[in-house]
Design a protein around this motif. Structure first.
Motif, mmCIF file in Angstrom:
data_model
loop_
_atom_site.group_PDB
_atom_site.id
_atom_site.type_symbol
_atom_site.label_atom_id
_atom_site.label_comp_id
_atom_site.label_asym_id
_atom_site.label_seq_id
_atom_site.Cartn_x
_atom_site.Cartn_y
_atom_site.Cartn_z
ATOM 1 N N MET A 139 10.426 2.034 56.344
ATOM 2 C CA MET A 139 11.000 3.361 56.102
ATOM 3 C C MET A 139 11.740 3.887 57.326
ATOM 4 N N PHE A 199 15.782 -5.113 55.966
ATOM 5 C CA PHE A 199 14.805 -4.516 55.043
ATOM 6 C C PHE A 199 14.338 -5.563 54.035
ATOM 7 N N ILE A 247 20.615 -1.246 48.804
ATOM 8 C CA ILE A 247 20.740 -0.705 50.156
ATOM 9 C C ILE A 247 22.145 -0.923 50.689
ATOM 10 N N THR A 267 14.408 6.328 51.859
ATOM 11 C CA THR A 267 13.818 5.173 52.533
ATOM 12 C C THR A 267 12.305 5.129 52.309
ATOM 13 N N THR A 308 21.162 6.475 52.601
ATOM 14 C CA THR A 308 20.120 5.679 53.263
ATOM 15 C C THR A 308 19.712 6.300 54.599
ATOM 16 N N LEU A 355 15.124 1.687 58.607
ATOM 17 C CA LEU A 355 16.355 1.904 57.849
ATOM 18 C C LEU A 355 16.889 3.312 58.077
ATOM 19 N N PHE A 356 16.005 4.309 58.004
ATOM 20 C CA PHE A 356 16.419 5.699 58.196
ATOM 21 C C PHE A 356 17.056 5.921 59.570
#
Length: 381
Positions: free
Chosen positions: A297, A358, A222, A244, A238, A300-301
């Motif tokens: 998910m 994460f 990541i 993600t 990412t 991070l996105f």
């Protein structure tokens, strides 16, 4: 001091070039498809931002004199029992069809709408089969296995991760604990120690060594992709929901394989709770199993997309004010470029923070999957 200046200069140039590319494309496509049109297309900030944060079939840097400066990527299609492989440059940025296929763009969708063609299933950067007139041929199914910029950049990041970590592992195997780390090994060792001591041990306790390779792989994968996404002209991998989602799915599988009977006992029939309350808690607990990877998910996105959107928004404001008054555009440009540089510097920090979050949340969820059994065996509740 010099590095800070170069970083500021880099983001300023990138921001202006990025907007220049978008503006060139905005003005270029109508000239290609609507010869003789004299009206000037209005600035669409939303469209420009979306184009810069979504996937594409080439690394497009800028337009100079109407000529695109880009790196085309391989197109790999399977249709009607045949494989078709060629460069995305043959599409000429969505201006021409090639071998019976066409790269959809916004102008093509608008043109088909004007001709009364159903375009409900079309989206930007999609490759479709077309007939001799250039209209969508719905009878031909196209399976796209192309190497988009997200895929290429993810593969490059993976190769870089393997090469760097393999070289560091060889140094450890050769020198052992008798020789102090040096070079890149010296920079990576504190990060590995941090993940071990601050992420793995507090959450996984005695089982941390079993999961440490997985946590380190997730963290560095990541981190490298986050940092790659800050390079001018690169892809924000990412910031792609598909990536993600896959990372969250992998974490979800690891979490499920780490569970024990005590975990599922607390999910389906929580001990020490009245039966009516158990019936209420059951759907909540079941939903909680799936909301954990979903949170990984989305977190991070959203964070990786947000920074890019904010930087582009500040640069676009220069041209919005410039459309009202040239002096206003020139006068506000130092302010907005300064804000963009500030956000860029924060994004470097966010790249590390999001990799840590994460990884840490994954360790927390894994720990929760087997901690009930450990507590039960130790007599703790």
């Amino acid at each position: 001091m010099g590095s800070k200046f170069m970083k500021s200069l880099l983001v300023a140039v990138f921001s202006v070039f990025s907007f220049g590319v978008a503006m060139a494309e905005e003005g270029h496509e109508p000239a290609q498809h609507e010869a003789g049109a004299t009206h000037e297309e209005k600035l669409d900030p939303g469209k420009i931002i979306i184009e810069h944060v979504t996937d594409a079939h080439d690394f497009h840097f800028m337009d100079i004199g109407g000529k695109a400066i880009s790196i085309p990527l391989p197109v790999i299609l399977y249709s009607e029992g045949k494989w078709h492989m060629f460069s995305s440059g043959n599409f000429h940025h969505g201006h021409e069809a090639h071998d019976g296929f066409f790269l959809v763009n916004d102008h093509y969708i608008q043109q088909m709408k004007a001709e009364g063609v159903d375009v409900s299933g079309l989206k930007n950067q999609q490759i479709i089969a077309v007939d001799a007139e250039g209209k969508p041929n719905a009878s031909v199914q196209v399976y796209d296995f192309s190497m988009t910029k997200n895929v290429v950049q993810m593969l490059l990041a993976s190769i870089l991760l393997i090469v760097l970590m393999s070289s560091i592992a060889k140094k450890y195997a050769k020198n052992g604990p008798n020789k102090a780390p040096s070079g890149f090994q010296n920079a990576v060792e504190p990060v590995i120690t941090f993940v071990r001591d601050e992420v793995a041990k507090p959450n996984l306790h005695g089982k941390y060594q079993r999961y440490l390779p997985f946590l380190l792989t997730v963290f560095f994968f990541i981190l490298i992709n986050n940092l790659f996404g800050l390079i001018p002209g690169s892809a924000n991998v990412t910031g792609n929901l598909a990536l993600t989602a896959v990372l969250a799915l992998i974490s979800f599988i690891v979490i499920l394989f780490s569970t024990n009977k005590h975990f599922w006992g607390h999910v389906f029939w929580f001990p020490g709770v009245p039966v009516p309350v158990k019936l209420i808690m059951l759907p909540v607990e079941l939903m909680g199993i799936f909301t954990k990877p979903f949170a990984l998910m989305i977190r991070l996105f959203a964070n990786m997309v947000a920074g890019h959107v904010i930087i582009l928004s500040f640069i676009i404001l220069i041209f919005i004010f410039g459309a009202m008054s040239k002096s206003l555009g020139y006068g506000t440009s130092p302010i907005f470029v300064g804000l963009a540089v500030f956000i860029y510097a924060i994004e470097v920090l966010v790249a590390f923070i999001q990799a840590f979050i994460f990884t840490n949340l994954t360790a927390v969820f894994i720990g929760q999957a087997f901690e009930h059994g450990d507590h039960h065996e130790g007599g703790h509740h």
